[in-house]
Scaffold this motif. Structure first.
Motif, mmCIF file in Angstrom:
data_model
loop_
_atom_site.group_PDB
_atom_site.id
_atom_site.type_symbol
_atom_site.label_atom_id
_atom_site.label_comp_id
_atom_site.label_asym_id
_atom_site.label_seq_id
_atom_site.Cartn_x
_atom_site.Cartn_y
_atom_site.Cartn_z
ATOM 1 N N TYR A 21 0.835 -1.208 0.000
ATOM 2 C CA TYR A 21 0.000 0.000 0.000
ATOM 3 C C TYR A 21 0.867 1.255 0.000
ATOM 4 N N LEU A 22 1.892 1.264 0.846
ATOM 5 C CA LEU A 22 2.774 2.433 0.923
ATOM 6 C C LEU A 22 3.596 2.621 -0.345
ATOM 7 N N CYS A 23 3.884 1.524 -1.040
ATOM 8 C CA CYS A 23 4.695 1.594 -2.265
ATOM 9 C C CYS A 23 3.884 2.026 -3.477
ATOM 10 N N THR A 24 2.561 2.051 -3.353
ATOM 11 C CA THR A 24 1.683 2.328 -4.495
ATOM 12 C C THR A 24 1.252 3.791 -4.478
ATOM 13 N N LYS A 25 1.444 4.471 -5.588
ATOM 14 C CA LYS A 25 1.114 5.898 -5.650
ATOM 15 C C LYS A 25 -0.383 6.148 -5.765
ATOM 16 N N ASN A 26 -1.078 5.294 -6.500
ATOM 17 C CA ASN A 26 -2.518 5.476 -6.664
ATOM 18 C C ASN A 26 -3.249 4.920 -5.443
ATOM 19 N N ALA A 49 7.781 -7.063 13.189
ATOM 20 C CA ALA A 49 8.862 -7.758 12.480
ATOM 21 C C ALA A 49 8.985 -7.252 11.054
ATOM 22 N N VAL A 50 7.858 -7.129 10.361
ATOM 23 C CA VAL A 50 7.889 -6.645 8.979
ATOM 24 C C VAL A 50 8.282 -5.175 8.932
ATOM 25 N N GLY A 51 7.695 -4.369 9.827
ATOM 26 C CA GLY A 51 7.988 -2.941 9.822
ATOM 27 C C GLY A 51 9.460 -2.642 10.017
ATOM 28 N N TYR A 52 10.072 -3.279 10.987
ATOM 29 C CA TYR A 52 11.483 -3.012 11.256
ATOM 30 C C TYR A 52 12.394 -3.695 10.244
ATOM 31 N N ALA A 53 11.944 -4.829 9.693
ATOM 32 C CA ALA A 53 12.729 -5.475 8.632
ATOM 33 C C ALA A 53 12.774 -4.586 7.390
ATOM 34 N N VAL A 54 11.632 -4.004 7.032
ATOM 35 C CA VAL A 54 11.563 -3.126 5.865
ATOM 36 C C VAL A 54 12.460 -1.911 6.050
ATOM 37 N N ARG A 55 12.569 -1.439 7.286
ATOM 38 C CA ARG A 55 13.426 -0.283 7.563
ATOM 39 C C ARG A 55 14.895 -0.574 7.259
ATOM 40 N N ALA A 56 15.251 -1.862 7.201
ATOM 41 C CA ALA A 56 16.641 -2.240 6.924
ATOM 42 C C ALA A 56 16.888 -2.487 5.437
ATOM 43 N N THR A 57 15.900 -2.138 4.589
ATOM 44 C CA THR A 57 16.018 -2.375 3.151
ATOM 45 C C THR A 57 15.867 -1.072 2.365
ATOM 46 N N ARG A 58 16.120 -1.142 1.069
ATOM 47 C CA ARG A 58 15.978 0.047 0.213
ATOM 48 C C ARG A 58 14.517 0.477 0.074
ATOM 49 N N THR A 59 13.594 -0.419 0.418
ATOM 50 C CA THR A 59 12.171 -0.076 0.351
ATOM 51 C C THR A 59 11.845 1.102 1.257
ATOM 52 N N LEU A 60 12.618 1.275 2.317
ATOM 53 C CA LEU A 60 12.380 2.401 3.223
ATOM 54 C C LEU A 60 12.414 3.730 2.478
ATOM 55 N N ASN A 61 13.288 3.837 1.468
ATOM 56 C CA ASN A 61 13.379 5.082 0.699
ATOM 57 C C ASN A 61 12.079 5.393 -0.029
ATOM 58 N N ILE A 62 11.337 4.342 -0.374
ATOM 59 C CA ILE A 62 10.080 4.516 -1.105
ATOM 60 C C ILE A 62 8.940 4.890 -0.165
ATOM 61 N N ILE A 63 8.913 4.287 1.023
ATOM 62 C CA ILE A 63 7.749 4.413 1.897
ATOM 63 C C ILE A 63 7.911 5.424 3.028
#
Length: 214
Positions: free
Chosen positions: A25-30, A87-101
């Motif tokens: 959801y956070l990665c989607t612009k629409n 677990a997912v929230g903090y795991a995502v923070r350790a990836t490049r996806t954080l820059n998107i969301i």
């Protein structure tokens, strides 16, 4: 003990799938597309019979003598959901996806933190009604098979597009934003209460009509 462990594991994985749904959801612009894709999380949960607090709480009204045990189940589910989302929230923070969301999730968290308790509670009640509707419709074998997953997606899309408050989804947002504090914990508890009220109010009405899937 084994039953408690199974409930915790089912709740943990439910939280993980809500976290994944929140990420897409956070990665989607629409916003409409994002709301639709978020439905993947709840559909996965009901298909694999995982434990989601907002799906389980509405059935408190039909427990009868099993009421005390079901309260314990709900506590375990809530804690398992929290662990999975975190677990997912903090795991995502350790990836490049954080820059998107990051910008979007920070805005979401700031909006919730700036809201009034009464507003959050009312929005959580509406979300609780929709989540019970989605889960009970999926369980209802009297409905045409095609309608059951459609109801799951529609209820999720409506709660997201309306800005209704889902306590478990917010566990993920607070984690992805690294925003846990005394305030956000209290907000989560308040929204949990609202979701609980909404789910049980509508469940009681459905039960009275004799249409509860249980």
């Amino acid at each position: 003990m084994l039953k408690n462990i199974k409930i915790l594991l089912d709740a943990l994985f439910a939280g993980i799938f809500i976290g994944i749904a929140g990420t897409v959801y956070l990665c989607t612009k629409n916003p409409v597309t994002g709301a639709f894709l978020f439905g993947f999380g709840l559909l996965t949960i009901v298909c694999f019979q995982l434990k989601l607090y907002t799906g389980a709480i509405g059935y408190l009204v039909v427990q009868g003598k099993n009421f005390p045990r079901y309260l314990l189940d709900l506590l375990l589910i809530w804690l398992g959901n929290l662990a999975g989302c975190a677990a997912v929230g903090y795991a995502v923070r350790a990836t490049r996806t954080l820059n998107i969301i990051e910008a979007k999730v920070q805005t979401i968290v700031e909006t919730k933190a700036a809201d009034t308790p009464s507003s959050l509670f009312i929005l959580a009640i509406f979300c609780g009604m929709l989540m019970f509707t989605a889960v009970d419709a999926f369980k209802n074998e009297k409905l045409p098979s095609v309608c059951r997953p459609v109801m799951v997606f529609l209820c999720v899309m409506v709660f997201i597009l309306c800005g209704f408050e889902h306590c478990i989804a917010n566990m993920y947002y607070f984690s992805a934003a690294n925003a846990w504090s005394t305030q956000t914990l209290l907000l989560t508890l308040l929204m949990t209460l609202g979701n609980s009220v909404g789910g049980n109010l509508f469940a009681a009405l459905v039960k009275h009509s004799g249409k509860l899937a249980e």
